[in-house]
Design a protein around this motif. Structure first.
Motif, PDB file in Angstrom:
ATOM      1  N   UNK A 203       0.812  -1.222   0.000  1.00 42.52           N
ATOM      2  CA  UNK A 203       0.000   0.000   0.000  1.00 42.52           C
ATOM      3  C   UNK A 203       0.842   1.266   0.000  1.00 42.52           C
ATOM      4  N   UNK A 204       1.827   1.300  -0.912  1.00 43.00           N
ATOM      5  CA  UNK A 204       2.652   2.489  -1.032  1.00 43.00           C
ATOM      6  C   UNK A 204       3.807   2.569  -0.061  1.00 43.00           C
ATOM      7  N   UNK A 205       4.139   1.465   0.582  1.00 43.84           N
ATOM      8  CA  UNK A 205       5.252   1.435   1.536  1.00 43.84           C
ATOM      9  C   UNK A 205       6.585   1.370   0.802  1.00 43.84           C
ATOM     10  N   UNK A 230       4.204  -5.666  -2.086  1.00 42.82           N
ATOM     11  CA  UNK A 230       2.901  -5.877  -2.730  1.00 42.82           C
ATOM     12  C   UNK A 230       2.181  -4.561  -2.999  1.00 42.82           C
ATOM     13  N   UNK A 231       1.439  -4.549  -4.068  1.00 41.76           N
ATOM     14  CA  UNK A 231       0.512  -3.519  -4.532  1.00 41.76           C
ATOM     15  C   UNK A 231       1.217  -2.283  -5.082  1.00 41.76           C
ATOM     16  N   UNK A 232       0.519  -1.629  -6.005  1.00 43.09           N
ATOM     17  CA  UNK A 232       1.067  -0.480  -6.722  1.00 43.09           C
ATOM     18  C   UNK A 232       1.467   0.635  -5.757  1.00 43.09           C
ATOM     19  N   UNK A 233       2.579   1.282  -6.092  1.00 41.12           N
ATOM     20  CA  UNK A 233       3.094   2.371  -5.267  1.00 41.12           C
ATOM     21  C   UNK A 233       4.106   1.940  -4.235  1.00 41.12           C
ATOM     22  N   UNK A 234       4.157   0.649  -3.959  1.00 46.20           N
ATOM     23  CA  UNK A 234       5.160   0.120  -3.029  1.00 46.20           C
ATOM     24  C   UNK A 234       6.488  -0.023  -3.771  1.00 46.20           C
ATOM     25  N   UNK A 235       7.589   0.219  -3.070  1.00 42.09           N
ATOM     26  CA  UNK A 235       8.885   0.178  -3.741  1.00 42.09           C
ATOM     27  C   UNK A 235       9.977  -0.224  -2.761  1.00 42.09           C
ATOM     28  N   UNK A 236      11.210  -0.262  -3.255  1.00 38.10           N
ATOM     29  CA  UNK A 236      12.340  -0.571  -2.390  1.00 38.10           C
ATOM     30  C   UNK A 236      13.434  -1.317  -3.109  1.00 38.10           C
ATOM     31  N   UNK A 237      14.329  -1.936  -2.326  1.00 39.50           N
ATOM     32  CA  UNK A 237      15.417  -2.719  -2.890  1.00 39.50           C
ATOM     33  C   UNK A 237      15.947  -3.691  -1.851  1.00 39.50           C
ATOM     34  N   UNK A 258      11.449  -2.331  -8.477  1.00 37.08           N
ATOM     35  CA  UNK A 258      12.199  -3.010  -7.423  1.00 37.08           C
ATOM     36  C   UNK A 258      13.585  -3.388  -7.934  1.00 37.08           C
ATOM     37  N   UNK A 259      14.608  -3.182  -7.103  1.00 37.62           N
ATOM     38  CA  UNK A 259      15.978  -3.527  -7.467  1.00 37.62           C
ATOM     39  C   UNK A 259      16.490  -4.635  -6.552  1.00 37.62           C
ATOM     40  N   UNK A 260      17.012  -5.690  -7.175  1.00 39.22           N
ATOM     41  CA  UNK A 260      17.493  -6.884  -6.466  1.00 39.22           C
ATOM     42  C   UNK A 260      18.915  -7.129  -6.950  1.00 39.22           C
ATOM     43  N   UNK A 261      19.906  -6.710  -6.175  1.00 36.59           N
ATOM     44  CA  UNK A 261      21.289  -6.714  -6.661  1.00 36.59           C
ATOM     45  C   UNK A 261      22.257  -7.285  -5.634  1.00 36.59           C
ATOM     46  N   UNK A 262      23.183  -8.114  -6.120  1.00 34.52           N
ATOM     47  CA  UNK A 262      24.341  -8.581  -5.338  1.00 34.52           C
ATOM     48  C   UNK A 262      23.950  -9.384  -4.099  1.00 34.52           C
TER      49      UNK A 262
END
Length: 463
Positions: A203-205, A230-237, A258-262
């Protein structure tokens, strides 16, 4: 060289069976014939490419359920609120939930000070036990970091478990280890079937994880997979972290960017990395993904416009890398996918993907498979060697696949196997040391513009 050919030419009689041909025309025909023969002999005597450097498959290192945290803890300097008055925390006994409604970068020690210390308590220096759920709402964020929190144990076991959930708020994990914990057994909760602790952002977290370990989390319940966005507006890495023994190593739903690295993802119950349902613009790069219970990396159900690059994917119990069900317009580039129990790369009902410059070898089934209703995919510049069945498969109703500039060698059955009714483009491939170089059902197997040699039972076969 498969065959030795002796050719005798009488230029004086060339063409006389169909009438006299002028000398200049005879010379031209002779030149074309000789060039064709030379090209055939060069192809037959072609030298196999250099051996493909292969990685060893290291033994899967066990994780001690009583002492699951194995990395050196990275000390950080979290920025925290100036005083406790900046925090607004509530506790609901009925749901056993601590709700953080105000406060940026609130630490676990600060949260413990704001509630009953039986809910969040330090059991030894740097090790904390969480006995309640934490919910982080919009306008607040939770910061879990070393050296204050080297290990966060989330109470779990016997059908009881805790969760950390950002609902519009933020979760930042830096330099810490987070696991489930069964106090009665004095170890992690290693039974996911009756529920288990998890982390979730929705929920945008925003949820970010750096230089951390996440182990023994998650179950098969929706939203409870272990580590989920989950859900649109949520982001992170997530970066430079280890994720093991979760239900899904990583799961996303309707996430953009979303970025998934290393990272290292291993020994998760099902998938290692599983972006799902309308997740897009993902970067999955330089991860090591191995010994997971099904696929290593899978984009499933309308996951598009993403990059899967320079990952090392091996010893997973089904395919290595998968694009499934309308996961379109993705780039799969520079990966090594090997020793997986099925195929190295599987493109299934997904279109307009580019599979480029990967090393796909020694898989138990085939190397690269384009299948079902996959359309307009491009397979370019890959090394596809030593797979137990076929090097590259174009099957079912897949259509308009381009296969160019690949090296396809020493696979157990066919270099390229084609069993589809629609068009394909094969060019500039080097195909050697397979049982048969190119096999096609329903269409003529065409070796033109490819180097096809040293295949033990023949260059091409049409069925």
């Amino acid at each position: 060289m498969n065959t030795t050919t002796a050719i005798f030419i009488d230029s004086g009689t060339l063409g006389r069976a169909s009438g006299e041909i002028p000398r200049t025309s005879r010379s031209r025909h002779l030149l074309v014939f000789l060039v064709s023969v030379l090209a055939l002999l060069i192809g037959a005597c072609a030298t196999p490419p250099d051996p493909l450097p292969r990685r060893d498959v290291p033994a899967d290192a066990p994780v001690d359920p009583a002492k699951p945290c194995s990395r050196e803890v990275t000390s950080t300097s979290p920025s925290a609120p100036a005083d406790s008055s900046a925090i607004d925390v509530q506790f609901d006994r009925a749901s056993n939930t601590i709700t953080l409604t105000r406060g940026e970068n609130v630490s676990i020690p600060m949260l413990s000070d704001a509630v009953n210390d039986s809910l969040v308590r330090e059991v030894e220096p740097g090790t904390w036990l969480l006995n309640a759920n934490i919910s982080v709402l919009g306008g607040a964020s939770l910061h879990i970091s070393s050296p204050d929190v080297r290990w966060l144990r989330m109470a779990s076991g016997g059908g009881r478990f805790t969760a950390i959930t950002a609902i519009g708020g933020g979760i930042d994990v830096e330099g810490s280890c987070i696991t489930s914990w069964n106090e009665d057994a004095d170890q992690v909760d290693d039974d996911y079937k009756d529920g288990r602790s998890y982390l979730l952002a929705r929920d945008g977290a925003t949820m970010t994880i750096d230089d951390s370990e996440l182990r023994y989390l998650g179950s098969g319940d929706v939203e409870s997979y272990g580590l989920s966005w989950r859900t649109a507006g949520t982001t992170g890495h997530i970066a430079h972290s280890v994720v093991s023994h979760l239900y899904y190593g990583l799961y996303s739903y309707e996430i953009d960017g979303l970025q998934v690295t290393d990272n290292e993802f291993h020994d998760n119950v099902l998938y290692g990395v599983d972006p799902h349902t309308h997740s897009r613009n993902l970067l999955i790069e330089r991860n090591v993904v191995h010994h997971n219970g099904k696929h290593g990396i899978i984009l499933a159900e309308d996951c598009a416009d993403s990059v899967i690059r320079n990952n090392i994917v091996y010893a997973n119990k089904h395919h290595g890398i998968v694009m499934y069900l309308h996961s379109d317009h993705n780039l799969i580039e520079g990966n090594e996918s090997f020793r997986n129990a099925a195929q190295g790369v599987n493109i299934n009902e997904s279109s307009d993907n580019t599979i480029r410059n990967n090393k796909v070898y020694d898989n138990t089934d085939s190397g690269i498979s384009i299948t079902q209703t996959a359309r307009d995919n491009s397979v370019e510049g890959n090394e596809v060697r030593g797979n137990k069945k076929d090097g590259i498969r174009l099957v079912s109703e897949s259509a308009h696949t381009t296969v160019r500039h690949n090296t396809i060698g020493r696979n157990g059955r066919y270099g390229i196997y084609i069993d589809t009714v629609s068009g394909f483009d094969l060019a500039k491939n080097v195909i050697f040391g397979n049982r048969i170089g190119i096999t096609a059902r329903g269409e003529k197997a065409d070796e033109d513009d490819n180097q096809v040699f040293d295949n033990t039972q023949g260059a091409t076969m049409s069925q």
